[in-house]
Design a protein around this motif. Structure first.
Motif, PDB file in Angstrom:
ATOM      1  N   TYR A 536      51.916  35.960  41.715  1.00 32.11           N
ATOM      2  CA  TYR A 536      52.919  36.769  41.024  1.00 32.11           C
ATOM      3  C   TYR A 536      52.942  36.343  39.559  1.00 32.11           C
ATOM      4  N   PRO A 537      52.893  37.285  38.619  1.00 28.16           N
ATOM      5  CA  PRO A 537      52.974  38.738  38.793  1.00 28.16           C
ATOM      6  C   PRO A 537      51.605  39.438  38.748  1.00 28.16           C
ATOM      7  N   ALA A 538      50.542  38.669  38.719  1.00 24.52           N
ATOM      8  CA  ALA A 538      49.221  39.272  38.498  1.00 24.52           C
ATOM      9  C   ALA A 538      48.870  40.276  39.588  1.00 24.52           C
ATOM     10  N   HIS A 539      49.265  40.028  40.826  1.00 25.11           N
ATOM     11  CA  HIS A 539      48.847  40.885  41.941  1.00 25.11           C
ATOM     12  C   HIS A 539      49.986  41.680  42.544  1.00 25.11           C
ATOM     13  N   GLY A 540      51.133  41.703  41.895  1.00 26.98           N
ATOM     14  CA  GLY A 540      52.220  42.523  42.398  1.00 26.98           C
ATOM     15  C   GLY A 540      53.562  41.943  42.043  1.00 26.98           C
ATOM     16  N   LEU A 541      54.548  42.852  41.960  1.00 22.55           N
ATOM     17  CA  LEU A 541      55.904  42.444  41.641  1.00 22.55           C
ATOM     18  C   LEU A 541      56.837  42.530  42.841  1.00 22.55           C
ATOM     19  N   LEU A 542      56.401  43.189  43.878  1.00 20.52           N
ATOM     20  CA  LEU A 542      57.220  43.365  45.073  1.00 20.52           C
ATOM     21  C   LEU A 542      56.621  42.579  46.231  1.00 20.52           C
ATOM     22  N   PRO A 543      57.453  42.217  47.226  1.00 20.34           N
ATOM     23  CA  PRO A 543      56.932  41.434  48.353  1.00 20.34           C
ATOM     24  C   PRO A 543      55.771  42.113  49.063  1.00 20.34           C
ATOM     25  N   GLN A 544      55.905  43.416  49.316  1.00 23.84           N
ATOM     26  CA  GLN A 544      54.838  44.096  50.042  1.00 23.84           C
ATOM     27  C   GLN A 544      53.534  44.146  49.243  1.00 23.84           C
ATOM     28  N   ASP A 545      53.661  44.218  47.905  1.00 24.05           N
ATOM     29  CA  ASP A 545      52.455  44.239  47.084  1.00 24.05           C
ATOM     30  C   ASP A 545      51.739  42.894  47.136  1.00 24.05           C
ATOM     31  N   LEU A 546      52.481  41.816  47.033  1.00 23.07           N
ATOM     32  CA  LEU A 546      51.864  40.488  47.077  1.00 23.07           C
ATOM     33  C   LEU A 546      51.230  40.223  48.439  1.00 23.07           C
ATOM     34  N   ALA A 569      41.963  40.177  43.468  1.00 24.96           N
ATOM     35  CA  ALA A 569      41.603  40.575  42.109  1.00 24.96           C
ATOM     36  C   ALA A 569      42.022  42.015  41.884  1.00 24.96           C
ATOM     37  N   THR A 570      42.543  42.304  40.686  1.00 21.07           N
ATOM     38  CA  THR A 570      42.912  43.664  40.316  1.00 21.07           C
ATOM     39  C   THR A 570      42.337  43.969  38.949  1.00 21.07           C
ATOM     40  N   SER A 571      42.240  45.226  38.672  1.00 28.58           N
ATOM     41  CA  SER A 571      41.663  45.627  37.389  1.00 28.58           C
ATOM     42  C   SER A 571      42.563  45.236  36.228  1.00 28.58           C
ATOM     43  N   ALA A 572      43.844  45.180  36.459  1.00 24.50           N
ATOM     44  CA  ALA A 572      44.780  44.866  35.372  1.00 24.50           C
ATOM     45  C   ALA A 572      45.200  43.406  35.366  1.00 24.50           C
ATOM     46  N   GLU A 573      44.493  42.584  36.123  1.00 21.26           N
ATOM     47  CA  GLU A 573      44.911  41.183  36.277  1.00 21.26           C
ATOM     48  C   GLU A 573      44.912  40.451  34.950  1.00 21.26           C
ATOM     49  N   ALA A 574      43.875  40.613  34.141  1.00 22.37           N
ATOM     50  CA  ALA A 574      43.794  39.857  32.889  1.00 22.37           C
ATOM     51  C   ALA A 574      44.937  40.219  31.959  1.00 22.37           C
ATOM     52  N   GLY A 575      45.253  41.526  31.836  1.00 20.75           N
ATOM     53  CA  GLY A 575      46.328  41.943  30.956  1.00 20.75           C
ATOM     54  C   GLY A 575      47.683  41.444  31.421  1.00 20.75           C
ATOM     55  N   GLN A 576      47.939  41.548  32.730  1.00 18.49           N
ATOM     56  CA  GLN A 576      49.230  41.083  33.254  1.00 18.49           C
ATOM     57  C   GLN A 576      49.373  39.587  33.051  1.00 18.49           C
ATOM     58  N   ASP A 577      48.293  38.849  33.251  1.00 19.55           N
ATOM     59  CA  ASP A 577      48.365  37.400  33.103  1.00 19.55           C
ATOM     60  C   ASP A 577      48.674  37.021  31.657  1.00 19.55           C
ATOM     61  N   ALA A 578      48.097  37.717  30.713  1.00 17.28           N
ATOM     62  CA  ALA A 578      48.374  37.432  29.302  1.00 17.28           C
ATOM     63  C   ALA A 578      49.836  37.719  28.973  1.00 17.28           C
ATOM     64  N   GLU A 579      50.356  38.863  29.455  1.00 19.65           N
ATOM     65  CA  GLU A 579      51.763  39.186  29.223  1.00 19.65           C
ATOM     66  C   GLU A 579      52.664  38.111  29.830  1.00 19.65           C
ATOM     67  N   TRP A 580      52.310  37.637  31.009  1.00 18.56           N
ATOM     68  CA  TRP A 580      53.136  36.638  31.689  1.00 18.56           C
ATOM     69  C   TRP A 580      53.139  35.302  30.933  1.00 18.56           C
ATOM     70  N   ARG A 581      51.971  34.904  30.423  1.00 15.17           N
ATOM     71  CA  ARG A 581      51.917  33.653  29.665  1.00 15.17           C
ATOM     72  C   ARG A 581      52.770  33.766  28.401  1.00 15.17           C
ATOM     73  N   ALA A 582      52.802  34.940  27.780  1.00 12.14           N
ATOM     74  CA  ALA A 582      53.648  35.133  26.603  1.00 12.14           C
ATOM     75  C   ALA A 582      55.120  35.021  26.972  1.00 12.14           C
ATOM     76  N   ALA A 583      55.493  35.579  28.143  1.00 10.01           N
ATOM     77  CA  ALA A 583      56.896  35.485  28.582  1.00 10.01           C
ATOM     78  C   ALA A 583      57.270  34.047  28.863  1.00 10.01           C
ATOM     79  N   GLU A 584      56.336  33.279  29.442  1.00  9.68           N
ATOM     80  CA  GLU A 584      56.601  31.858  29.728  1.00  9.68           C
ATOM     81  C   GLU A 584      56.841  31.097  28.422  1.00  9.68           C
ATOM     82  N   GLN A 585      56.021  31.381  27.412  1.00  5.59           N
ATOM     83  CA  GLN A 585      56.172  30.687  26.141  1.00  5.59           C
ATOM     84  C   GLN A 585      57.495  31.047  25.473  1.00  5.59           C
ATOM     85  N   ALA A 586      57.894  32.302  25.617  1.00  4.34           N
ATOM     86  CA  ALA A 586      59.170  32.720  25.022  1.00  4.34           C
ATOM     87  C   ALA A 586      60.328  32.030  25.727  1.00  4.34           C
TER      88      ALA A 586
END
Length: 600
Positions: A536-546, A569-586
């Motif tokens: 989470y969140p790279a592979h889903g935001l909901l329990p069923q998605d994960l 693995a998902t096609s949007a994994e790299a982008g979501q991971d980058a967004e998440w790392r930015a949120a962690e830093q904030a």
């Protein structure tokens, strides 16, 4: 002078009242002498005959050639029949029947009964379940075998007959029964006469005693005024005592109501401390409860300044060692409990707290210095409080056990699917609020069907328990190991970064690969697992998605040959991971105060 007639009538009225009491006592005694002995004697006879019938049955089984097996085979040899035919001469039973398990008469001293079937409900509902059945009834003389030769002097139209069925068990199952008929008329009459004579003597003594007391009361009427004054004072004391009792009963009721509403033991002990300071204001108190290991008792609550130790041992209390309430200060020779040291000589109680026949804790009360003399009077109330507390502790523990059973898989002890879904939903909400990582590992036992097909389902259960043990040991803190069903397992790892989750999955795979499971005298084949990891969140935001992503990664691991770990693995994994790392830093930049407030 106007009050003199009333004063003269008072002794007369008392005399008439006492005479009426004497007459009532005499009538009651006469009724008791006539009516009470019969049921008492019948119960005594029933207990005695049940024991005798059991002994007779034992003798029969010992003398039969095949013992209890005779009732299963339905075969009696000549020696068995000869012995059974002589039993009425050596026992109090005038008729004996042997029944098979279906109620058919195998043998009877009355040949006409052989082959008949007992279809009465009591035979299958009581006797067939291994219990003795007893019935007493009046029967005509003509129905009693051999009555003329055994008792020619008694010519009553009916006789009191006891009918006893004793079950016969063979190999732990019901094989048949032995029925005895016994004429208890003479014995019952003898017992009745003896009991009636005893009751008559006791009643006579009681009536005489009442008469003596009555005469004494009549002679002491001149002291009635003084007695009335004393009674008035006593009534005031009783009223005060009743008011105190009503207050205590009310507080006990409120205590019980509050304790039944507790959700945890900590909450329960806080309520106990508050209530006990009001219920027992003259006593310092503390409560100790056994730990799970039952090696020590932990201090849980205290009131009115009672000393509370962190832990005490069971052998430090004489109340626990003796299994009953221990009172210090009431005997000439006494010994101080080790947990009460240092001791200043004040009286104290140790009440073992019992629940469902098991000791769960200890309530210790010590007299407060100003009111040490009144301390003994609080013992009954304290005992009732201990009972209330014990039931409340048992209810809270039972509620916890039931909740644990509702969220646990009965075979492996891991969390079940329902708890897995609820936990994952809570963890995801917390991760979203705190910008924290979360990983899910889906695990499946490779070729599990072969264990069931080749070695049996018991072997398959052993494999599942062995794997679940490894998974459970791998979890720490709030991490949860679950078994959604079958040979599938799921690990929820809150706060675990993707790299660590992958490492944990690989370590799990290696640990399972090293398991050796023995079934019977042989060792089962090597156990391996396949695992799929989702984050989470790279592979889903909901329990069923994960869960879906983790399952897809698991299927990919199986498709690659099993016994390995794959990451979703998902096609949007790299982008979501980058967004998440930015949120962690904030979140880190905002500081701990802001982060803590957000989590709250």
């Amino acid at each position: 002078m106007a009050n003199q007639p009333a004063g003269q009538l008072l002794p007369l009225l008392k005399t008439y009242s006492l005479l009426l009491v004497l007459l009532a006592a005499a009538a009651l005694s006469a009724w008791a002498v006539y009516a009470l002995p019969a049921p008492v004697v019948d119960r005594m006879l029933e207990a005695d005959l049940r024991k005798q019938a059991t002994d007779w049955r034992r003798r029969i089984l010992l003398h039969l050639e095949d013992g209890g097996g005779t009732f299963l085979s339905g075969q009696l040899d000549a020696h068995d029949i000869e012995y059974l035919s002589l039993l009425p001469e050596t026992t109090e039973a005038y008729r004996i029947k042997l029944f098979q398990a279906d109620g058919r008469v195998l043998w009877s001293t009355r040949p006409a009964d052989i082959g008949t079937v007992n279809r009465e409900p009591y035979f299958q509902q009581i006797v067939a379940k291994g219990a003795v059945y007893y019935a007493q009834d009046s029967k005509p003389v003509a129905q009693i075998d051999g009555f003329e030769t055994r008792d020619t002097g008694a010519m009553a139209a009916t006789r009191d007959v006891a009918e006893i069925y004793t079950p016969v068990l063979q190999g732990g199952r019901f094989a048949g029964a032995v029925e005895f008929y016994a004429d208890i008329t003479a014995l019952r009459e003898t017992f009745l006469n003896r009991v009636r004579i005893s009751l008559a003597l006791v009643s006579a003594v009681m009536v005489a005693a009442i008469g003596i007391v009555s005469l004494t009361v009549i002679r002491t009427n001149r002291f009635s005024l003084r007695q009335m004054q004393q009674r008035a004072a006593k009534d005031q004391e009783i009223m005060a005592s009743q008011m105190q009792l009503a207050r205590e009963v009310k507080l006990l009721g409120e205590l019980n109501e509050w304790l039944q509403s507790c959700r945890s033991l900590d909450e329960l002990f806080k309520m106990v401390s508050e209530f006990m300071s009001h219920l027992l204001p003259d006593a310092e108190g503390s409560i100790y409860v056994f730990s799970n290991s039952r090696d020590v008792l932990a201090g849980c609550a205290s009131w009115n300044g009672g000393a509370l130790k962190d832990h005490i041992r069971p052998d430090e209390c004489w109340g626990l060692r003796r299994g009953r309430t221990y009172e210090f200060g009431a005997s000439e020779v006494e010994f101080t409990c080790a947990h009460a040291v240092p001791h200043d000589g004040r009286s104290y109680f140790c009440f073992p707290i019992l629940a469902h026949g098991e000791t769960v804790g200890l309530m210790h009360l010590r007299a407060m210095p100003p009111r040490a003399g009144d301390f003994a009077t609080c013992k009954p109330l304290a005992q009732m409080c201990a009972e209330q507390i014990s039931m409340a502790i048992a209810n809270v523990r039972m509620r916890d056990q039931l909740h644990d059973q509702s969220v646990r898989d009965p075979l492996t002890g891991l969390f079940n699917r329902r708890h897995m879904t609820e936990s994952l939903r809570k963890f995801l909400s917390s991760s979203a609020l705190n910008c924290a990582r979360l990983s899910v590992i889906a695990v499946d036992v490779d070729h599990f069907k072969k264990f069931n097909d080749n070695h049996g389902h018991d072997a398959g259960d052993m494999v599942l328990r062995a794997v679940s043990t490894v998974l459970d040991k791998a979890c720490d803190g709030s991490e949860a190991a679950c078994r959604p069903g079958g040979e599938e397992f799921t690990l929820i790892l809150p706060g675990v970064p993707p790299e660590d989750a992958l490492t944990r999955a690989e370590l799990l795979r290696q640990a399972v690969e090293e398991i050796t499971v023995s079934y019977g005298e042989k060792t089962l084949p090597q156990i391996t697992i396949s695992a799929g990891v989702a984050h989470y969140p790279a592979h889903g935001l909901l329990p069923q998605d994960l869960l879906r992503a983790a399952d897809e990664a698991l299927y990919a691991a199986k498709a690659k040959g099993r016994n390995q770990v794959c990451v979703a693995a998902t096609s949007a994994e790299a982008g979501q991971d980058a967004e998440w790392r930015a949120a962690e830093q904030a979140a880190s930049a905002r500081g701990p105060a802001e982060g803590s407030n957000k989590a709250g």
